[in-house]
Design an enzyme around this catalytic site. Sequence first.
Site, PDB file in Angstrom:
ATOM      1  N   ARG A  30      -7.859   1.958  -1.598  1.00 52.99           N
ATOM      2  CA  ARG A  30      -6.797   0.948  -1.470  1.00 52.99           C
ATOM      3  C   ARG A  30      -7.203  -0.117  -0.442  1.00 52.99           C
ATOM      4  NH1 ARG A  30      -1.907   2.886   2.501  1.00 52.99           N
ATOM      5  NH2 ARG A  30      -3.100   4.254   3.851  1.00 52.99           N
ATOM      6  N   GLU A  77       9.516  -3.675  -9.585  1.00 56.01           N
ATOM      7  CA  GLU A  77       8.183  -3.642 -10.200  1.00 56.01           C
ATOM      8  C   GLU A  77       8.161  -4.172 -11.627  1.00 56.01           C
ATOM      9  OE1 GLU A  77       8.477  -0.747  -6.898  1.00 56.01           O
ATOM     10  OE2 GLU A  77       9.668  -1.085  -8.710  1.00 56.01           O
ATOM     11  N   PHE A 100       4.816   3.442  -9.840  1.00 50.02           N
ATOM     12  CA  PHE A 100       5.707   2.337 -10.192  1.00 50.02           C
ATOM     13  C   PHE A 100       5.033   1.350 -11.145  1.00 50.02           C
ATOM     14  CE2 PHE A 100       6.960   3.198  -5.586  1.00 50.02           C
ATOM     15  CZ  PHE A 100       7.809   4.229  -5.952  1.00 50.02           C
ATOM     16  N   HIS A 150      -2.295   4.518  -4.427  1.00 56.12           N
ATOM     17  CA  HIS A 150      -1.589   5.777  -4.172  1.00 56.12           C
ATOM     18  C   HIS A 150      -1.462   6.631  -5.433  1.00 56.12           C
ATOM     19  CE1 HIS A 150      -0.652   3.340  -0.702  1.00 56.12           C
ATOM     20  NE2 HIS A 150      -0.166   4.399  -0.078  1.00 56.12           N
ATOM     21  N   ASP A 182       3.902  12.317   0.513  1.00 57.04           N
ATOM     22  CA  ASP A 182       4.945  11.618  -0.250  1.00 57.04           C
ATOM     23  C   ASP A 182       5.509  12.488  -1.370  1.00 57.04           C
ATOM     24  OD1 ASP A 182       4.541   9.521   1.399  1.00 57.04           O
ATOM     25  OD2 ASP A 182       3.799   8.135  -0.106  1.00 57.04           O
ATOM     26  N   ARG A 235      -5.112   6.620  -1.730  1.00 54.76           N
ATOM     27  CA  ARG A 235      -4.686   6.521  -0.337  1.00 54.76           C
ATOM     28  C   ARG A 235      -5.669   7.226   0.604  1.00 54.76           C
ATOM     29  NH1 ARG A 235       0.920   9.362   1.803  1.00 54.76           N
ATOM     30  NH2 ARG A 235       1.024   8.377   3.858  1.00 54.76           N
TER      31      ARG A 235
END
Length: 313
Positions: free
Chosen positions: A10, A58, A83, A109, A117, A167
């Site tokens: 990322r 999104e 998303f 991610h 998460d 990530r």
Amino acid sequence: MSEVKKIATRDSYGNALAELGKLHEDVVVLDADLAGATKTAVFKKAFPERFIDCGIAESNMIGVAAGIATTGKVPFASSFAMFAAGRAFEQVRNSVGYPKNNVKIGATHAGISVGEDGATHQCNEDIALMRTIPGMVVINPSDDVEAKAAVFAAYEHQGPVYMRFGRLAVPVINDNPDYKFELGKGIVLREGKDVAIIATGLEVAESLAAAEKLATDGIDAKVINIHTIKPLDNELVIAAAKETGKVVTVEEHSVIGGLGSAVCDVLSENCPTPVLKIGVNDVFGESGPAVQLIKKYGLDADGIYEKVKAFVK
């Protein structure tokens, strides 16, 4: 012995966008209120006039990107994979894929390495979703070098592109002068005759480590890096199957619909071969440290080593 450099892809995405922006004034970056996490804030700082924060919307962001693409600009729409591929699937399909709009999707991610998460954010289905969209190019880079190259290749490609970034910081394995990124082409990282391990994303480094462990047991594993899952390098996959007689696919994604399925589609039609698919086995993830989750789900070097060893013997 110097420590291996590790960089999250990322971060590579954000840095590459800023570099691309310096070279091409038609690059526009969109984000859905996650610029700090997706690292598009790097581009925002350098080119604020070409950055659009669409907020936590999104699906709307993808529609905006599609509209921008019709003006001749090259939009990079960014959000978490859950998303970008999940929540906005209909817009990606109907507003980007169907009209073949020149939109690039930067999905960060992805996979269980999102870690703490948890299952709601650990997207293990995005490759499968994006593969089903006609004309969509799907890229899953293995390290910093490949991730940056993917961004530049996506810009040069005319048509929709989905890029998958992580990530977790991963080893830089392609930092050599002979490395060449080419859409739709895999890369042989290690030669071997007993089994072909075909890996993508962060699992490429883990597969290389597993191959070294297998060598101590007398198993000579060929390791192939597949950064472009669609279009797949069919010729390389078929050649590896013919050479070794056994194929293992490794991905930080569901074993349903991802790299393993793509490889099986090709081999079942052209060169029927025993295939072992290593990935997330049709379950949701859970909250926890990324490295521990990768180990728990058998996606680390030790887990790959044990599964391939049993498969070969």
